[in-house]
Design an enzyme around this catalytic site. Structure first.
Site, PDB file in Angstrom:
ATOM      1  N   ASP A  89       0.873  -1.164   0.000  1.00 41.77           N
ATOM      2  CA  ASP A  89       0.000   0.000   0.000  1.00 41.77           C
ATOM      3  C   ASP A  89       0.924   1.231   0.000  1.00 41.77           C
ATOM      4  OD1 ASP A  89      -2.315   1.682   0.488  1.00 41.77           O
ATOM      5  OD2 ASP A  89      -1.593   1.836   2.555  1.00 41.77           O
ATOM      6  N   ASP A 141      -1.498  -1.095   6.269  1.00 44.06           N
ATOM      7  CA  ASP A 141      -1.553  -0.565   7.629  1.00 44.06           C
ATOM      8  C   ASP A 141      -2.417  -1.397   8.564  1.00 44.06           C
ATOM      9  OD1 ASP A 141      -4.143   0.071   6.974  1.00 44.06           O
ATOM     10  OD2 ASP A 141      -3.776   2.209   6.732  1.00 44.06           O
TER      11      ASP A 141
END
Length: 635
Positions: free
Chosen positions: A331, A524
């Site tokens: 990401d 995350d």
């Protein structure tokens, strides 16, 4: 009964028989009571020390299975029963062989237990890290109370040299804190009012007052301990193969032992006693205890070491899957980049442009507003009063400052504003550097430009390049536009960019990549949960004190990209150590069985049952030592 009690019982009763075996050929000395004493000693050993082996073997037999205890139980029981028969028919007895085999097998297990304790040393250290007491505010004064009595919301004073009792936030004071025992971070971390602190870390230079936010099983330390416990008690898929092999191996060994007995007794014309010794030696030497230890001990050491480094590997299945990863997907925001946009460039009168922009942005809820305010605070600018503040959807914000109309927003989306060609060039140049550009306008005249960027983490490029050296393909998966995504990717040397993907569609992209690759996804752990779950290995970057992120199979407490490299290297080394252990366990049995069966008796190479038992014990020990040494290898 404890294994140590069983071992010492067996050892103490075996030693007199060992002494007779050594001395008798030279002096003719025998135990008082002779064979009857040996029978009594061996019977006690069989009842107390060998009892659990026999019980385990019988339980497996009733379920139509065989296990590692089957060979020890059969070998010693046959020897013991035959010796009783031999004693009454005036033949040579082998009571000492049954006793010594049990003693040596238990010796191996005692040593294994000790080495296991060493292997799980990281867990013991974790359990002892926490503070025992805390200085908690009660009736306007700080008093020492047991840590178990601390509740959420309590105000706690932490003095220099003390352990931080629980997870929380500093409300006054500042200090440097050693977080190495929890996060693996070697350097002390500066903490000021408003910063989060972690329970069990050590306060160094200053004192502060904190407010408890997580206590008991909610603290980071408690979560780490729970994750490591589960990982150390889990099984890697390769363990299932080991169990299947052992299930086939034991009956095969029993057949070999029967064939060995028949060959020596019927075809070679040896006595029942001689044939029995070879058959029992085969059963004892082949006991696959080392096979059963190969996986769990390595898994225990690997996950324990990871915990000390701030890398939590949740189970053996994840560890094995990580070994086959060939593509790693990241990401962007908060993973490759800092997740904290910063002002990087100001075009025009810097003080004037920033002052007007910050005065408006202090009233804005836009994600980029904090970056502008932070820059103004750093420049120590006094913000102006704003009247008629208005948010223009899709463009920016406007308001009146000192009687003039001021606006801050996208330079491309307000048609009535004319931008000079030189500013147009600067806008394009800044956007090509993956920066978001906003214009600051006063009475329809552009005062200047502010460029904002969520910059890559300092060590992002090093981490990506190391992954390339490991032979991994790297991919960035982001919802940002192509231009920004490619600019960030170029800065950190990412191989491939997949941009403009909605969060809900990230899992589908991972699934598509999995058609040709074994994929790890790094995110995350909150917004990226579907992608983390879909990937072969989900690696969640730690977020504050929330380490128990369900979606991630691996959790990186320090939020450090270089720990992605360390996690994969640790997984590879642990899995390779499992394979090495299995190799030696199999080779040991393959080489040992022919010797025990007497194939090389013609050249004087044989193994008695007791020596086979000793060799088997040290075979198991060697596997455990191999696993423990994993904790010393360089990661």
């Amino acid at each position: 009964m404890k294994i140590t009690t069983r071992f010492w019982t067996s050892l103490i009763l075996s030693l007199p028989m060992l002494l007779e075996m050594i001395i008798h050929p030279f002096t003719g000395w025998m135990l008082p009571g002779g064979e009857w004493t040996m029978l009594i000693f061996t019977t006690i050993i069989m009842l107390i020390s060998a009892g659990p082996f026999i019980t385990s073997a019988w339980s497996a037999f009733k379920k139509h299975h065989s296990n590692m205890d089957t060979l020890v139980a059969l070998g010693t029981s046959i020897t013991y029963i035959y010796s009783i028969y031999a004693m009454f028919t005036k033949r040579p007895v082998f009571f000492e062989s049954a006793a010594f085999v049990i003693t040596f097998v238990l010796l191996g297990q005692v040593l294994e237990e000790k080495m296991r304790a060493t292997a799980s040393d990281a867990m013991g250290k974790l359990l002892n890290l926490g503070a025992k007491n805390a200085l908690v505010k009660r009736d306007d004064q700080f008093v020492s109370i047991p840590i178990t009595e601390v509740v959420k919301g309590d105000y706690i004073q932490v003095m220099p040299g003390q352990k931080v009792p629980v997870d929380g936030k500093i409300v006054s004071g500042n200090s440097s804190i050693d977080e190495s025992m929890v996060t693996g971070e070697s350097m002390p971390v500066k903490k000021v009012t408003g910063d989060q602190v972690i329970g069990a870390t050590i306060n160094q230079t200053g004192s502060f007052v904190m407010q408890a936010q997580k206590v008991g099983n909610e603290t980071m330390l408690a979560q780490i301990i729970e994750i490591v416990k589960k990982a150390q008690n889990s099984h890697a898929p390769i363990q299932k193969l080991t169990d299947k092999v052992a299930n086939i191996f034991v009956p095969t060994v029993l057949i070999i032992a029967i064939v060995t007995f028949l060959v020596w007794y019927i075809f070679l014309g040896k006595s029942i006693a001689t044939a029995l010794v070879f058959a029992v030696a085969v059963m004892v030497i082949a006991c696959p205890c080392a096979l059963g230890l190969a996986t769990p001990t390595a898994l225990m050491v690997g996950t324990g070491r990871g915990a000390k480094m701030g890398i939590l590997i949740k189970n053996g299945e994840i560890l094995e899957a990580a070994n086959s990863i060939d593509t790693i997907v990241f990401d962007k925001t908060g993973t490759i980049t800092k997740g904290q946009p910063q002002v990087t460039d100001i075009v025009g009168d810097k003080e004037n442009v920033l002052q007007y922009a910050a005065s408006l942005e202090k009233l804005s809820e836009h994600p980029l507003a904090p970056a502008v305010l932070a820059a103004a605070k750093k420049a120590k600018l006094q913000l102006k009063t704003v009247e008629n503040f208005t948010v223009i959807e899709g463009w920016g914000v406007t308001g009146k400052i000192s009687g003039t109309n001021v606006a801050v927003g996208s330079p491309k989306k307000q048609k009535e504003i004319k931008i000079a060609p030189e500013l147009e060039e600067q806008i394009v140049a800044l956007q090509n550097e993956a920066k978001t550009v906003v214009s600051v306008v006063q009475d329809n005249q552009v005062l200047g430009l502010i460029a904002i960027q969520d910059a890559p983490k300092v060590n992002a490029k090093n981490a990506i390049n190391y992954l390339h050296r490991l032979g991994l393909k790297t991919v960035m998966l982001t919802g940002d536009n192509q231009q920004v995504a490619h600019a960030i990717a170029e800065q950190v040397d990412i191989d491939q960019v997949i941009a403009e993907v909605l969060p809900v569609d990230k899992a589908a992209v991972i699934k598509k990549l999995q058609e040709k690759h074994h994929v790890a996804f790094v995110g995350d752990g909150i917004n990226d949960a579907p992608a983390l779950t879909q990937a072969d290995v989900g690696i969640a970057m730690g977020s504050g004190t929330d380490v128990a992120i369900d979606a991630g199979g691996i959790v990186l407490i320090k939020n450090d990209l270089e720990d992605v490299v360390r996690a994969l290297k640790l997984s590879r080394k642990t899995f390779n150590r499992i394979k090495l252990n299995l190799f030696w366990a199999f080779i040991y049995n393959v080489l040992g069985i022919p010797v025990a069966a007497g194939v090389f008796a013609g050249v004087g190479l044989t193994l008695s049952p007791e020596i086979a038992g000793l060799a088997m014990a040290f075979s198991s020990l060697s596997v455990v030592i191999s696993s423990v040494l994993l904790g010393k290898t360089k990661i």
